[in-house]
Write an enzyme that holds these catalytic residues in place. Structure first.
Site, short mmCIF file in Angstrom:
data_model
loop_
_atom_site.label_atom_id
_atom_site.label_comp_id
_atom_site.label_asym_id
_atom_site.label_seq_id
_atom_site.Cartn_x
_atom_site.Cartn_y
_atom_site.Cartn_z
N GLU A 1 40.26 -26.14 24.50
CA GLU A 1 40.15 -24.68 24.61
C GLU A 1 41.36 -24.06 25.32
OE1 GLU A 1 35.92 -26.21 24.27
OE2 GLU A 1 37.67 -26.75 25.49
N PHE B 1 21.50 -25.91 30.33
CA PHE B 1 22.55 -26.80 29.85
C PHE B 1 23.76 -25.99 29.39
CE2 PHE B 1 24.48 -29.20 26.23
CZ PHE B 1 25.03 -30.23 26.98
N GLN B 2 24.93 -26.37 29.85
CA GLN B 2 26.20 -25.71 29.55
C GLN B 2 26.19 -24.21 29.87
OE1 GLN B 2 27.48 -26.85 25.52
NE2 GLN B 2 28.59 -28.58 26.41
N LYS C 1 23.53 -16.62 22.99
CA LYS C 1 23.15 -17.27 21.72
C LYS C 1 21.98 -16.54 21.07
CE LYS C 1 22.20 -21.80 19.69
NZ LYS C 1 22.06 -23.26 19.95
N MET D 1 61.48 -29.59 38.60
CA MET D 1 61.69 -28.55 39.59
C MET D 1 61.18 -29.00 40.96
SD MET D 1 63.15 -25.66 40.03
CE MET D 1 63.21 -24.56 38.62
#
Length: 583
Positions: A54, A116-117, A166, A482
């Site tokens: 993602e 969940f999630q 959802k 760096m």
């Protein structure tokens, strides 16, 4: 309102994205967003590109937006899918990139139950988005999407997140696309106040050492052409920040280069010794100003920005101008022309000659490694010359980013993409992917470090599978370069955890081939041109070039963090000396 029959919330979401002008989405499906992926499959307008992470989706949407000027779109599921977008959202927020992120959320009845999630992505991203929404009513999907795109692309551009439950995606609804929007409290000011323009012109004509300090807002406002008119009408010197590279042609005689920590001596001197700074879409970032107390001590400030919160935030301002940079600059040009017609023009000849002398005395340069190994600056310089100013360049973060900003010649806007404010390692490859999707006719080079590349190189699989033929130049110095430079300069060469061993593990050529790309390598100066030209000739699949460069090369000039810009060093043991008699 435009209407159609009853459909699911998921279908409404896809129709809304189509109506908002979306043609490309970068994303990954998952449980909470899954209902939206079914109607997405039937869309004849939207191309969905399945990324491998993602974070890659977010950076790809950023690259798409930065290269095209349009809103970039990414999509993820709830919980970890959404939290993986946090870094690109923060990145887009810092660099004013127009972005809309669509995330799934658990069903409305489950919100707050630690389902969940589940993650409160709206709360998590509130500080790093321009605005965000939680949608639980399917009837609100079209208006929310319309508002999200409007907010992301107007005023100061930025990221907007739309979190959709959802249950709202699964419910039935009537689709109604709004024909007009009324967002209470959101009225970006684009037209500058005429009184402020007049006062700005008065200071410009009175000054003897003015500088046009150009920031990324000029690119976002599509104001490069009118900026050129302003510069040429007045003869004032111009500096372009890291985010504004390409806003003003590098080849132009009035251009002093990039100011700041690793800017040119001429650009730093131009700001530091000016008596008037005309700031256009810049924010007086600490990497430009160094120690604020000693920054440009003799300068008055005209600060023009579309975001009023930026004006006076870091530096006191004499003339604040709230407005779109394109309109501000156009008004300045018009009034300055009126004054010129009446015989009133500025006298900057001594100042311009002084800075021309500084620019000639202290040009950007680099030392060739004494052991005959490959100088990273040479690689990037030749890449820029061979690919040319028509190409698009994205970079990761670190030494290679600064060298790419210094040694590629940028002649036009939207050709330099980088993570300026947040400094996100891993930005380059997915941003290049997004830029290539948005500008398929352009050559797109990702200039990356061996450290940055290993954070997001899985998106090479996305590129290979989806026929997105980007080109990647890995500036491989086996180090977090760096950080190693700072360890060399400030930590007695104690190289704690900066050695990546990346000339041995992984084999970048084999890795590229495993991902379905062409893999090349180069470690000799006399092979650089041929290697780049070979990569340029391959346009039907991604190309990765492992440039094995000298690990001790450093970025110069340099102003140490927190120091005064007066303490700029041209090389490790060399500070510039100025003859200020002309001033």
């Amino acid at each position: 309102m435009t209407e159609s029959g009853e459909i699911t919330g998921a279908q409404s979401l896809i129709k809304s994205l189509e109506n908002a002008g979306t043609t490309d989405i970068f994303g990954i499906p998952g449980g909470a967003i899954l209902p939206a992926y079914d109607p997405l499959m039937d869309s004849t307008i939207i191309r969905h590109i399945l990324v491998r992470h993602e974070q890659g989706a977010g950076h790809a949407a950023q690259g798409y937006a930065a290269a095209t000027g349009r809103v970039g779109v990414c999509m993820a599921t709830s919980g970890p899918g959404a939290t993986n977008l946090v870094t690109p959202l923060a990145d887009a927020h810092m660099d004013s990139v127009p972005l809309v992120a669509i995330t799934g959320q658990v069903g409305a009845s489950m919100i707050g139950t630690d389902a969940f999630q589940e993650a409160d992505i709206r709360g998590i991203t509130m500080p790093i988005t321009k605005h965000n929404f939680l949608v639980t009513d399917p009837a609100q999907i079209p208006r929310t999407i319309a508002e999200a795109f409007h907010i992301a692309s107007t005023g100061r551009p930025g990221p907007v997140l739309v979190d959709v439950a959802k249950s709202a995606l699964q419910a039935m609804t009537d689709f109604q696309w709004p024909t007009e929007l009324h967002l209470s409290g959101y009225r970006p000011v684009t037209r500058p106040h005429s009184k402020q323009i007049r006062e700005a012109v008065r200071l410009i004509l009175e000054s003897r050492r003015p500088v046009l300090y150009v920031g990324g807002g000029v690119i976002r406002a599509k104001a490069s052409a009118v900026l050129l008119k302003l510069a040429e009408a007045t003869g004032m010197p111009v500096v372009t920040t890291l985010m504004a590279r390409g806003a003003f042609p590098d080849s132009h005689a009035q251009h002093l280069g990039m100011p700041g920590m690793h800017g040119t001596v001429a650009a730093v001197a131009g700001l530091q010794k000016s008596d008037l700074i005309i700031s256009l879409g810049a924010r007086f970032d600490d990497r430009v100003t160094g120690n604020l107390d000693s920054f440009a001590p003799g300068a008055k400030v005209i600060h023009a920005d579309i975001d009023p919160a930026e004006i006076g935030k870091n530096r006191d301002v004499d003339v604040p101008i709230v407005g779109d940079c394109a309109e501000v600059i156009a008004d300045l040009v018009a009034l300055l022309q009126t004054e010129a017609d009446a015989g009133n023009t500025g006298d900057y000849e001594g100042w311009v000659n002084f800075l021309a002398g500084v620019k000639a005395t202290y040009p950007l340069g680099y030392d060739k490694p004494v052991d005959g190994s490959l100088a990273p600056q040479y690689v990037i310089e030749r890449l820029g010359q061979i690919a040319g100013p028509e190409a698009i360049y994205s970079s990761g973060v670190g030494q290679h980013q600064m060298w790419a900003a210094q040694f590629v010649r940028y002649e036009r806007p939207n050709t330099w993409l980088n993570s300026g404010g947040l400094g996100t390692m891993g930005y380059s490859v997915p941003a290049a992917m997004g830029a290539k999707v948005g500008m398929p006719g352009s050559t797109v080079w990702a200039i990356d470090g061996d450290g940055c590349f290993q954070m997001t190189n899985q998106e090479l699989a996305t590129c290979a599978i989806n026929d997105i033929p980007i080109k990647v130049a890995i500036i491989n110095n086996e180090s977090l370069g760096m950080v190693r430079q700072w360890q060399t300069l400030f930590y007695n060469e104690r190289y704690s955890n900066t050695d990546l061993h990346s000339k041995r593990i992984p084999d970048f050529v084999k890795l590229a081939e495993a991902y379905g790309c062409v893999g090349l390598s180069c470690d000799s100066p006399d092979q650089v041109d041929a290697t780049i030209e070979k990569a340029m000739a391959i346009n039907d699949q991604p190309v990765v070039v492992d440039f094995r460069v000298n690990r001790d090369s450093m970025v110069w000039p340099m102003v140490t963090a927190g120091s005064s810009n007066d303490e700029i060093k041209y090389a490790r043991d060399l500070a510039p000396e100025f003859d200020e008699d002309d001033l």
